[in-house]
Scaffold this motif. Structure first.
Motif, PDB file in Angstrom:
ATOM      1  N   ILE A 152       1.077  -1.500  -7.398  1.00  0.00           N
ATOM      2  CA  ILE A 152       2.419  -1.071  -6.968  1.00  0.00           C
ATOM      3  C   ILE A 152       3.509  -1.929  -7.627  1.00  0.00           C
ATOM      4  O   ILE A 152       4.512  -1.409  -8.131  1.00  0.00           O
ATOM      5  N   GLU A 211      13.804   9.730  -0.412  1.00  0.00           N
ATOM      6  CA  GLU A 211      13.958  11.080  -0.936  1.00  0.00           C
ATOM      7  C   GLU A 211      15.326  11.292  -1.585  1.00  0.00           C
ATOM      8  O   GLU A 211      16.253  10.527  -1.346  1.00  0.00           O
ATOM      9  N   THR A 260      10.193  -4.052  -6.234  1.00  0.00           N
ATOM     10  CA  THR A 260      10.875  -3.813  -4.960  1.00  0.00           C
ATOM     11  C   THR A 260      10.233  -2.666  -4.167  1.00  0.00           C
ATOM     12  O   THR A 260      10.611  -2.422  -3.031  1.00  0.00           O
ATOM     13  N   TRP A 261       9.301  -1.979  -4.761  1.00  0.00           N
ATOM     14  CA  TRP A 261       8.662  -0.838  -4.087  1.00  0.00           C
ATOM     15  C   TRP A 261       7.754  -1.338  -2.968  1.00  0.00           C
ATOM     16  O   TRP A 261       6.853  -2.129  -3.216  1.00  0.00           O
ATOM     17  N   THR A 262       8.019  -0.878  -1.729  1.00  0.00           N
ATOM     18  CA  THR A 262       7.159  -1.317  -0.622  1.00  0.00           C
ATOM     19  C   THR A 262       5.920  -0.428  -0.482  1.00  0.00           C
ATOM     20  O   THR A 262       5.005  -0.770   0.250  1.00  0.00           O
ATOM     21  N   GLY A 263       5.920   0.716  -1.151  1.00  0.00           N
ATOM     22  CA  GLY A 263       4.730   1.569  -1.133  1.00  0.00           C
ATOM     23  C   GLY A 263       4.925   2.911  -0.444  1.00  0.00           C
ATOM     24  O   GLY A 263       4.033   3.744  -0.451  1.00  0.00           O
ATOM     25  N   SER A 264       6.115   3.114   0.169  1.00  0.00           N
ATOM     26  CA  SER A 264       6.328   4.408   0.818  1.00  0.00           C
ATOM     27  C   SER A 264       6.655   5.449  -0.251  1.00  0.00           C
ATOM     28  O   SER A 264       7.192   5.127  -1.315  1.00  0.00           O
ATOM     29  N   ILE A 265       6.276   6.699   0.024  1.00  0.00           N
ATOM     30  CA  ILE A 265       6.650   7.789  -0.877  1.00  0.00           C
ATOM     31  C   ILE A 265       7.438   8.828  -0.093  1.00  0.00           C
ATOM     32  O   ILE A 265       7.257   8.919   1.123  1.00  0.00           O
ATOM     33  N   PRO A 266       8.347   9.582  -0.773  1.00  0.00           N
ATOM     34  CA  PRO A 266       8.534   9.629  -2.219  1.00  0.00           C
ATOM     35  C   PRO A 266       9.230   8.391  -2.793  1.00  0.00           C
ATOM     36  O   PRO A 266       9.964   7.705  -2.105  1.00  0.00           O
ATOM     37  N   TYR A 285      -4.214  -0.105  -3.965  1.00  0.00           N
ATOM     38  CA  TYR A 285      -2.765   0.007  -4.155  1.00  0.00           C
ATOM     39  C   TYR A 285      -2.073  -1.315  -4.462  1.00  0.00           C
ATOM     40  O   TYR A 285      -1.175  -1.390  -5.286  1.00  0.00           O
ATOM     41  N   GLY A 337       1.993   4.626   1.570  1.00  0.00           N
ATOM     42  CA  GLY A 337       1.999   5.116   2.943  1.00  0.00           C
ATOM     43  C   GLY A 337       3.112   6.125   3.118  1.00  0.00           C
ATOM     44  O   GLY A 337       3.901   6.364   2.209  1.00  0.00           O
ATOM     45  N   PRO A 377       8.439  14.800   3.103  1.00  0.00           N
ATOM     46  CA  PRO A 377       9.703  14.635   2.365  1.00  0.00           C
ATOM     47  C   PRO A 377       9.521  14.787   0.859  1.00  0.00           C
ATOM     48  O   PRO A 377      10.445  15.233   0.167  1.00  0.00           O
ATOM     49  N   ALA A 432       0.852  -1.191   0.000  1.00  0.00           N
ATOM     50  CA  ALA A 432       0.000   0.000   0.000  1.00  0.00           C
ATOM     51  C   ALA A 432       0.881   1.232   0.000  1.00  0.00           C
ATOM     52  O   ALA A 432       2.027   1.189   0.443  1.00  0.00           O
ATOM     53  N   LEU A 452      -0.230  11.112  -5.749  1.00  0.00           N
ATOM     54  CA  LEU A 452      -1.084  10.069  -5.177  1.00  0.00           C
ATOM     55  C   LEU A 452      -2.103  10.679  -4.218  1.00  0.00           C
ATOM     56  O   LEU A 452      -2.656   9.998  -3.365  1.00  0.00           O
TER      57      LEU A 452
END
Lengths: 202, 167
Positions: free
Chosen positions: B121, B151, B127-133, B117, A194, B59, A192, B86
């Protein structure tokens, strides 16, 4: 001698990589000993009479954590009496984000009357050991016969952050229900969007 | 004062408002994931720099000027900067557009209108765990596909860009 060195290097590399990725389903969940907003030290191993726990890395300030607060409260109310209490852990660095300080955690817990424990992971070692990267980030663990905890689910709470009524995949709810029935969890990993965990400056 | 004069004044104000609005107004395309993926797949010669962010993500907002700078200073045929917001779609007019308007002309911006999501994703990066940026760099002709979760500061972003352009 050379092969021994190679073996040791390989082992170090594998441990490093495993650590880097955090936990996998089926791994033993590392214990922790963290301070709650009520001033008590809480650890997994000291929880009595439970079958497991819903460990949620969350925080005070992230809009996605706030969006899920009521759902996290509902999960605890539904599952704590069945043996799966919520354990909320705030891993954010309060130096970087003052709103994440222990004082603000206490304030938030009071405002929302959190029925679950809300712990501060000040060293961030628990978040690193679990491989948490964002808030909210859920890890469901189940107690084994030897008292250790085994990781059964990693991921999101459900599939709609903005609108709880529109969420038609309730991942955590389903996973805990499956565990309570003695079944294996059918969907063990979800992702997700987050807030990134605010790590301390190296 | 005659009604004619009043009408004329009103007309003048409306016209002015329309033009001023147009001048400061950043356009945002609301898109689905399939459209973003097909845009990525169609990429040939230029380096795509796609930054996933949101107005509520601190960030992300801190690093945003680096992408504005990149968009201003780089050769447009060599680099295409795309900001993928997003933010929730219901916050498009209340948050995203006013936020962008305050910053003046900037990179092309899309709002990714997807709520489930977990369903997409991995299509951006496994490899994206979902945190942004989070940022992805793509140049299909050169076989570049580099994903960065976390970031950037402007220096490290620019270093990354020069490395990829000289690839």
């Amino acid at each position: 001698m050379l092969s021994k060195t190679l073996l040791v290097s390989a082992y170090v590399l594998i441990s490093y990589c495993t650590f880097g990725q955090g936990l996998k389903i089926g791994d033993k969940a590392p214990d922790f000993n963290l301070k709650s907003t009520e001033g008590k030290q809480v650890s997994l191993s000291a929880i009595q009479g439970n079958k497991g726990a819903i460990v949620v890395f969350t925080c005070n300030n992230c809009p996605f954590s706030i969006a899920y607060e009521d759902r996290i409260i509902a999960l605890h109310k539904k599952f704590s009496s069945l043996g799966y209490p919520v354990i909320a852990i705030n891993p954010n660095d309060a130096v970087k984000v003052p709103e994440e300080s222990f004082k603000h955690m206490r304030k938030r817990a009071k405002e929302k009357s959190f029925p679950f424990v809300y712990l501060q992971d000040e060293s961030q070692e628990t978040a690193k050991a679990y491989g948490a990267t964002r808030t909210p980030h859920v890890f469901i663990v189940q107690k084994d016969t030897d008292g250790s905890y085994i990781l059964k689910y990693i991921g999101a709470i459900d599939n709609n952050t903005d609108d709880p009524d529109a969420a038609d995949k309730k991942y955590v709810d389903n996973a805990v229900n499956e565990l309570l029935l003695g079944n294996t969890v059918s969907l063990t990993n979800t992702k997700a969007i987050g807030c990134s965990i605010k790590w301390k400056k190296p | 004062m005659s009604t004619k004069l009043l009408k004329c004044l009103a007309f003048f104000l409306v016209i002015n408002a329309v033009f001023i609005d147009k001048a400061n107004c950043q356009e945002v395309k609301v898109a689905k994931i399939d459209e973003l993926i097909s845009m990525i797949e169609k990429n040939e010669d230029s380096l795509y720099v796609i930054n996933f962010w949101a107005t509520w993500c601190k960030p992300c907002v801190i690093e945003l000027p680096c992408f504005y700078e990149l968009n201003r200073e780089q050769n447009k045929s060599a680099i295409r900067v795309l900001l993928v917001s997003l933010d929730f779609k219901r916050n498009l007019n209340s948050n995203l557009i006013p936020f962008l308007n305050k910053r003046g002309t900037g990179p092309e911006t899309w709002l990714l209108d997807e709520t489930d999501y977990d369903s997409w994703i991995n299509r951006i990066d496994s490899t994206w765990t979902g945190s942004i940026p989070a940022t992805i760099f793509i140049n299909n002709r050169k076989g570049i596909r580099k994903f960065h979760e976390g970031e950037f500061d402007c220096t490290s972003l620019n270093e990354e860009i020069s490395k990829l352009l000289n690839h």
